[in-house]
Every structure is written in C-alpha cells, then in structure tokens.
Design an enzyme around this catalytic site. Structure first.
Site, short mmCIF file in Angstrom:
data_model
loop_
_atom_site.label_atom_id
_atom_site.label_comp_id
_atom_site.label_asym_id
_atom_site.label_seq_id
_atom_site.Cartn_x
_atom_site.Cartn_y
_atom_site.Cartn_z
N GLN A 75 -1.29 -0.01 -6.50
CA GLN A 75 -2.44 -0.18 -5.73
C GLN A 75 -2.53 -1.24 -4.95
O GLN A 75 -2.85 -1.59 -3.75
CB GLN A 75 -3.95 0.27 -6.04
CG GLN A 75 -5.01 -0.14 -5.42
CD GLN A 75 -5.20 0.62 -4.03
OE1 GLN A 75 -4.52 1.86 -3.91
NE2 GLN A 75 -5.99 0.17 -3.10
N GLU A 76 -2.38 -2.50 -5.70
CA GLU A 76 -2.45 -3.85 -5.20
C GLU A 76 -1.47 -4.23 -4.06
O GLU A 76 -1.52 -4.81 -3.33
CB GLU A 76 -2.47 -4.92 -6.24
CG GLU A 76 -3.75 -4.92 -7.22
CD GLU A 76 -5.08 -5.49 -6.55
OE1 GLU A 76 -4.58 -5.93 -5.58
OE2 GLU A 76 -6.19 -5.62 -7.23
N SER A 77 -0.14 -3.79 -4.78
CA SER A 77 0.96 -4.52 -3.96
C SER A 77 2.13 -3.49 -3.76
O SER A 77 3.23 -3.89 -3.07
CB SER A 77 1.57 -5.58 -4.76
OG SER A 77 2.16 -5.06 -5.78
N TYR B 273 -10.27 1.96 -3.63
CA TYR B 273 -9.55 1.15 -4.52
C TYR B 273 -9.49 1.64 -5.89
O TYR B 273 -8.62 2.25 -6.51
CB TYR B 273 -10.12 -0.40 -4.71
CG TYR B 273 -9.14 -1.30 -5.81
CD1 TYR B 273 -8.24 -2.01 -5.54
CD2 TYR B 273 -9.71 -1.34 -7.11
CE1 TYR B 273 -7.46 -2.63 -6.09
CE2 TYR B 273 -9.08 -2.15 -7.94
CZ TYR B 273 -7.93 -2.87 -7.62
OH TYR B 273 -7.32 -3.78 -8.50
#
Length: 370
Positions: free
Chosen positions: A233-235, A350
């Site tokens: 999700q972040e990167s 998120y």
C-alpha cells in the site's frame, strides 16, 4: 419470562420496520437482557448467560470471517462480536468445513447459532429457524460485494437468544452499523481489473523482501503478510519510492520517524521494513486497551495519520456520546467526513486497501508458497 413480557418483547421485534429508532431503544430498555428467563424448556440463552460465552459457528469465508494471523476479522465476525458485547459475554467463534456441519452443530445444541449462506431448504429440513444477518439490508451488502443471503440460524424461534439477536441486528440496520461494517469490509474496494497488476507486482517483488518481512515480523510478533500488505500500500514494494511530502522507502517513513526508529537509510529495504515494523508495533502498543481486530485498524490509522490526529478524532467521538475505542465508531467518523476532508478520505482508502491486500496475499496459493 412472563407471558406479558414475552408478548411485549415480540411486539417490539415485529415492529422494527415501522418504529422510530428511539422507540426501538425503549423496547430494549423495557426488557433488559438479564430479565429474560427461559420457560421450562432449555434454551441456548440460558447456556450463554450462565457460561458467559456465545458460541458461533461458520464456514471460513471472506464475507463472514477471515483469519488474520492469530486473530479473526470480517463482516459476519464483527457483527457477532458486537452482539456478544451487547450481552456482556465472551465470543467463541469457530470455523467449520461446511454449512451442513454448522447447521448440525446448532441442531445438536453444540453452538449458540450459526452464521451461514445455506439454503432455506437445508435450514428448514433440520427444523431450525433463521433471519437475515442484515435485517433485510441487502442493498448495503450487495453494493459492497458481500453475500446478501447471509443468515443467523438458531435452534428455536422462541429462544430468547434468537429474539434478542434479531432485535440487535435490526437496531444495527436502523442506526447504520450494518452499512458501516459492510463499507469497511467492501469486497470491491480494489477494482477487479486492478488485481492482475497487483498480482504481477506481488509475484515479482515479494520474493525479494519476504525474508526481511518474515524475520522482522517474528521479532515484533506480527504477521509478516500484514507487513507486506502495508508495504504494498505504501510503495508497491519499491524501496526507492518517494512521495511529494518527502516520505520514502518501502514503508514510506518520514525523516523524523525514521530517525526515531533507528533507520539511517530509508531507501535500504531491510532498514525500512525494520523501521516500519517497529513503528507499527509502537502504534499497536498505544492501543493495547483495544481488543483485536480493532487494535490493528487503529494502529494502521495512526501509522497513516499520526497518533495525535487519532486522539483528536477520538475526543470528537466521545463528545458525541459514543465509545471512541470502537472501530465501527472511528471508521464511521472518517467515512462520514471523507467528502470534506481529503486526509480522512485517504485514510479510509489506506486501511480498507491494506485489509484487502492482506486477505489476497494470505489466500492466493502463488503468493503463500513464494
């Protein structure tokens, strides 16, 4: 229960679709759970109250219950957990191999009730009684990709347990809890045509970082699949990722958070995973008074927004007379205000996406066996 009380209670239940919410609340207040005594027949309600335990059985299914490491989550599971809380008893949620087994356990009195998508024919064949797990709110379930044929099945229709349960579920529909739970467990949060790209990314990149995720997760007693879901999700699992706000690395740490976690090089994958796990673990500890799975969701919101922002929202929820430590309340606040607050909208996306990625990683054979 005295016959007059029984009649009054059933009148309340039969009037759910026509009574305003305040009137529904009065029905519950008028006949508290602990004042409901069984007749001479043995009821599951007695066993639940006497043992302080509600035993629910279901087939493991993402629509109902999903095993997340040591913990369970899911639309059906959360609904049953909230019902157990309303009775002030502990939930014992068991998964079984098929609907037939679940129904058999209810018929034999081995479970308080079953949560199932079994056909009405099979339920009636065992002389069991059932009602919709959404009190007929099929729209909320369908638009979020959940099975609208989900039912709660009990041994006897006249058992106070089935009566209080149907009342609880219909209040949850009336006060919006059903639609909020369905929204969080949305099976369509990631578009279907995106899964091919996600699958390709995970198959290509996860083998490179799996050892780091597993080693770090073991250090902090976390599920490595969850860490990988956060990283994706972040990167998208790219160690050289940089956002416009300056966060970077696989776990997208700010410079200050990286330093606090002992990370000297945010683009070093091993350091980033270590720092992200350490920070996430700190967020879990911050909400140690909140039971799982809610604690996971609170920690993820804090990871994304910062714990200070979560505290402010909790204060607002408390000022509205609601429990600030209930995930359904925190999620409802974020979801209700996301149209006017981009930060809230981002946080809702998120958390729901990480949940979806986690479930995908844990249930896709190609990824499990990487």
């Amino acid at each position: 229960m005295h016959s007059s009380s029984t009649s009054g209670f059933r009148l309340c239940l039969n009037s759910f679709n026509s009574l305003p919410f305040k009137a529904l609340a009065l029905c519950t207040v008028a006949i508290p759970f602990h004042s409901i005594n069984a007749s001479k027949a043995t009821h599951q309600y007695d066993a639940v109250v006497n043992n302080s335990k509600l035993t629910v059985v279901s087939v493991a299914n993402p629509d109902i219950v999903f095993k997340d490491g040591k913990h369970l989550h899911g639309f059906g599971y959360d609904l049953a957990r909230n019902y157990a809380d309303s009775l002030n008893v502990k939930l014992d949620f068991r998964t079984v191999k098929d609907n037939a087994t679940a129904l058999k356990m209810v018929a034999k009195g081995q479970a308080s009730f079953a949560m199932t998508t079994a056909s009405m024919q099979s339920i009636e064949a065992k002389h069991l009684t059932s009602f919709s797990a959404s009190c007929g709110d099929t729209v909320s379930l369908q638009k979020n990709g959940l099975n609208s044929n989900l039912n709660w099945v009990f041994k006897n229709a006249d058992d106070p347990l089935s009566q209080t349960a149907s009342g609880f579920v219909c209040r949850a529909k009336q006060n919006g809890a059903i639609s909020q739970l369905a929204s969080f467990y949305n099976r369509n949060v990631v578009k279907q045509d995106s899964w091919n790209i996600i699958q390709r990314d995970l198959t290509k990149r996860m083998p490179i970082y799996k050892a780091s995720f597993k080693k770090t997760a073991q250090q902090y007693d976390l599920d490595w699949h969850l860490l990988a879901a956060i990283g994706y999700q972040e990167s998208y699992l790219k160690p050289d990722s940089v956002s416009p706000t300056g966060v970077r690395g696989i776990m997208m740490l700010t410079n200050s958070t990286a330093k606090a976690m002992g990370v000297s090089n945010r683009t070093d994958a091993t350091q980033s995973i270590q720092g992200g796990a350490k920070y996430y673990d700190q967020m879990l500890n911050r909400y140690s008074h909140i039971p799982f799975p809610d604690r996971n969701w609170y920690a993820l919101v804090a990871y994304n927004m910062g714990p200070g922002a979560v505290s402010q929202i909790q204060k607002r929820i408390k000022s509205q007379g609601k429990n600030p430590d209930k995930w359904v309340n925190l999620y409802a606040y974020l979801d209700r205000n996301k149209a006017s607050n981009g930060r809230y909208r981002q946080t809702v996306q998120y958390v729901t996406r990480i949940r979806a990625y986690l479930e995908h990683i844990k249930t896709t054979p190609q990824l499990v066996n990487i």
